[in-house]
Design an enzyme around this catalytic site. Structure first.
Site, mmCIF file in Angstrom:
data_model
loop_
_atom_site.group_PDB
_atom_site.id
_atom_site.type_symbol
_atom_site.label_atom_id
_atom_site.label_comp_id
_atom_site.label_asym_id
_atom_site.label_seq_id
_atom_site.Cartn_x
_atom_site.Cartn_y
_atom_site.Cartn_z
ATOM 1 N N SER A 137 -14.307 -0.409 5.041
ATOM 2 C CA SER A 137 -14.569 -0.564 6.480
ATOM 3 C C SER A 137 -15.530 -1.449 6.807
ATOM 4 O O SER A 137 -16.873 -1.561 6.224
ATOM 5 C CB SER A 137 -14.685 0.672 7.183
ATOM 6 O OG SER A 137 -15.023 0.632 8.686
ATOM 7 N N TYR A 150 -20.034 8.225 8.174
ATOM 8 C CA TYR A 150 -18.713 7.426 7.911
ATOM 9 C C TYR A 150 -18.977 6.043 7.326
ATOM 10 O O TYR A 150 -18.388 5.756 5.994
ATOM 11 C CB TYR A 150 -17.926 7.329 9.154
ATOM 12 C CG TYR A 150 -16.559 6.366 9.007
ATOM 13 C CD1 TYR A 150 -15.715 6.878 7.980
ATOM 14 C CD2 TYR A 150 -16.810 5.152 9.469
ATOM 15 C CE1 TYR A 150 -14.465 6.050 7.883
ATOM 16 C CE2 TYR A 150 -15.657 4.439 9.489
ATOM 17 C CZ TYR A 150 -14.527 4.715 8.757
ATOM 18 O OH TYR A 150 -13.357 4.081 8.637
#
Ligand code: NDP
Ligand code: 8X3
Length: 254
Positions: A137, A150
């Site tokens: 990501s 995250y």
């Protein structure tokens, strides 16, 4: 021509679901893995290729190992692993987050991605053939407020992918870290905001984000390249998104 086999983790929704559809169009037979069996079964039935469904939590390593050791004979030689199952939980600053959310992200996005890789990689090395596409990501490359653990898990995915490349030098086993930006219409934000639909929809309001199909097409492209071509990293953002600069706080002077 022999049929290729792909294992997709997180195939019940979003990017994994779209990737299953796209890879089936390329003729891959599929191993579909996620927790929600009914979603996987419906997907398998909708596709024109042979599918094997594994309804399993990737964090249940004992069950997962048993499932992967008990694949139907025609699915045992995996050509492509799409390590996609993952999640973000919460967007609070680090001092306010739920410790359990942090544990779940680290467990799922790091530990279990590594576990699945460790299960599948020896066969690829033995056959001197295979490809792993890990789902990273942009949160792993660019810091943002609330991205804390995250983003750190996705930085792990990036470094793990590059270290795999190092370990695999001399083998025809390819590794890619696919690095998407904002993607609408998956369950990602619904999960991140613990089912708060309004908060999830607000993330994608007033802009044209990527779709799961955009990323499935990127995966299909990476998987279609000749064996001598390895894409190390592929970062894909919607045009409406950019790394738009560092922030300076102007309220801190006494
Ligand atoms: P979705 O929430 O739509 O899909 C996530 C998939 O992962 C589901 O199939 C879910 O299946 C599966 N999954 C989650 N936890 C587990 C678990 N413990 N065991 C097995 N399967 C699990 O999200 P996306 O498709 O958007 O995200 C997929 C990947 O892409 C993630 O790794 C995410 O971090 C990454 N990503 C997403 C972006 C976005 O903006 N959407 C951008 C950049 C990266 P089930 O619930 O049935 O188990
Ligand atoms: C998902 C993209 O920007 O929400 O990985 O972290 S972002």
């Amino acid at each position: 021509m022999t049929t290729k086999t792909a294992l997709i983790t997180g195939a019940s929704a979003g990017i994994g679901f779209a990737t299953a559809q796209r890879l089936s169009e390329l003729g891959f037979q599929l191993i579909l893995l996620a927790r929600r069996k009914e979603k996987l079964m419906a997907l398998a039935e909708s596709l024109d290729v042979d599918c094997h469904v594994i309804a399993c939590d990737v964090n249940n390593h004992e069950l997962l190992e048993a499932e992967l050791n008990d694949l139907p004979i025609s699915f045992t030689e995996i050509d492509l692993l799409v390590n996609n199952a993952g999640l973000a939980l919460g967007l609070a600053t680090a001092d306010k987050t739920d410790w359990h959310d942090w544990q779940t992200m680290i467990q799922t996005n790091c530990m279990s991605l590594a576990f699945v890789t460790r299960q599948i990689l020896p066969g690829m090395v033995e056959r001197n053939h295979g490809q792993i596409i890990n789902m990273g990501s942009i949160a792993g490359n660019y810091a943002y407020k609330g991205g804390n653990v995250y983003g750190a898990t996705k930085a792990f995915v990036d470094q793990f992918s590059m270290n795999l490349r190092s370990d695999l030098l001399g083998k025809k086993v390819r590794v890619t870290n696919l690095v998407p930006g904002l993607i609408a219409e998956t369950e990602f934000s619904h999960v991140r905001f613990h089912g708060d639909t309004e908060a999830a929809q607000a993330v994608y309001a007033d802009c044209e984000a990527l779709s799961a199909d955009d990323i499935a097409n990127s995966i299909a492209w990476v998987a279609s390249l000749p064996e001598h071509v390895n894409i190390n990293r592929l970062e894909v953002m919607p045009t409406c998104q950019a790394p738009a600069g560092l922030a300076v706080d102007k309220t801190m002077l006494d």
